[in-house]
Design an enzyme around this catalytic site. Sequence first.
Site, PDB file in Angstrom:
ATOM      1  CG  HIS A   1      -2.056   0.931   1.182  1.00 12.55           C
ATOM      2  ND1 HIS A   1      -2.190   1.980   2.060  1.00 12.55           N
ATOM      3  CD2 HIS A   1      -3.121   1.008   0.350  1.00 12.55           C
ATOM      4  CE1 HIS A   1      -3.290   2.664   1.778  1.00 12.55           C
ATOM      5  NE2 HIS A   1      -3.882   2.095   0.749  1.00 12.55           N
TER       6      HIS A   1
ATOM      7  CE  LYS B   1      -1.221   5.104  -0.850  1.00 11.43           C
ATOM      8  NZ  LYS B   1      -1.619   3.823  -1.381  1.00 11.43           N
TER       9      LYS B   1
ATOM     10  CG  ASP C   1      18.272  11.797 -11.141  1.00 13.15           C
ATOM     11  OD1 ASP C   1      18.130  10.767 -11.835  1.00 13.15           O
ATOM     12  OD2 ASP C   1      18.201  12.948 -11.609  1.00 13.15           O
TER      13      ASP C   1
ATOM     14  CG  HIS D   1      -7.480   8.688  -0.608  1.00 14.64           C
ATOM     15  ND1 HIS D   1      -6.146   8.470  -0.892  1.00 14.64           N
ATOM     16  CD2 HIS D   1      -8.043   7.456  -0.531  1.00 14.64           C
ATOM     17  CE1 HIS D   1      -5.930   7.172  -0.997  1.00 14.64           C
ATOM     18  NE2 HIS D   1      -7.059   6.535  -0.786  1.00 14.64           N
TER      19      HIS D   1
ATOM     20  CE  LYS E   1      -3.898   7.010   2.344  1.00 15.59           C
ATOM     21  NZ  LYS E   1      -5.302   6.824   2.352  1.00 15.59           N
TER      22      LYS E   1
ATOM     23  CG  ASP F   1       2.881  18.434  21.300  1.00 15.78           C
ATOM     24  OD1 ASP F   1       1.828  19.074  21.470  1.00 15.78           O
ATOM     25  OD2 ASP F   1       3.287  17.569  22.093  1.00 15.78           O
TER      26      ASP F   1
END
Length: 373
Positions: free
Chosen positions: A111, A113, A118, A288, A290, A295
């Site tokens: 899951h 991403k 480079d 969508h 996350k 703090d």
Amino acid sequence: MHGMWRDGNHFQLLPEAACFLPAMFEALEQAQESVLIELYLMESGRLSAALVASLVRAAERGVTVMLMLDGYGAMGLSSAERARLEAGGVALRFFNPLGFHSLARNLTRDHRKLVVVDGKLAFTGGFGTVDEFLDAWYEVAVRIEGPVVADWVRLFCRLWDSPLTRGSGRPSLVHDLGTRLETREGYRGMRGRVVWGQGYRYQAIRHSLHQRVSGARGRIWICTPYFVPTFGLRLRLARAARRGVDVRLLLPGELHDHPGVRYAGQRFYGRLLRAGVRIHEFQPTFIHAKFSLVDDWASIGSCNFDHWSLHWNLEANQEVDDPRFATEVAELFERNFDASHEILREDWARRPRWQRLKEWLYGSLDGMLTRLR
């Protein structure tokens, strides 16, 4: 598991596809040596066509291009686009294609991403290559420079030549790549580390969040599209709110790709509201994204707060401990709170019976899923 805390990084928050997609495509067009991409969702459409074209152009000019997709999440990628990638010189591999083996193995999905150019510039967040990210879904990414990029590359390399990964791209490509990586330690900047989960019951991201929530002094702000929190997280959030910490949740409203997950999480609203937690449901689109802020500590990446992410998936987040970056994240939260409907305790107590029935029904299904562990 997690990498080391490293100084000398620069993190740039990129809210919404209108910010992060142009930045990613610009980086791909400027690639000179290598492009590494790891995605869960990739479906044929306008966005996938643009990405395929960009990757093929990079490969044609001599860049080593490695694309790793999840075997389930990429089922919507057409055979024509797969063939175009391979014919264009892109090394293509798939993590854990569905098969007739154990249920637990089929449930474990990649899951994460990640885009790395480079070995010096990286992007992570909750994005995928499906057209919903162009205008229908709200998402956030972070642009990364500095020593932690090498940790992201190492994470990619370990999975590329894993026994669970199949495809036309040679596993040994990552060994050639490793000799060309540079880690730049010679300048000061923001402090960050990579934290990841390796699938079944490997919950380093959750443990890191728990530790921060338990020690929070001023604020705990969490945005997640799939909020079905564990008992441990609910307990920590409630305790923090009772001791005076500003605890707020930014969650999807009625615009949701899996409404049942929303109902399953809503069964916890009452107790959290009574403890002093504030709950905001985002209105403009399906959110969508996350990302979390405790703090001056922020975490952005792929991990949701549901059982799938916490118990089955391979996940990875970028953590940043820096007051400058925290200010950017806080401002983004504030803008999104303003675009949300706040659920008030007294209104929630008067919600209709049909709403309570949905919470019970989908909560029961979620309980059955939990027992699959």
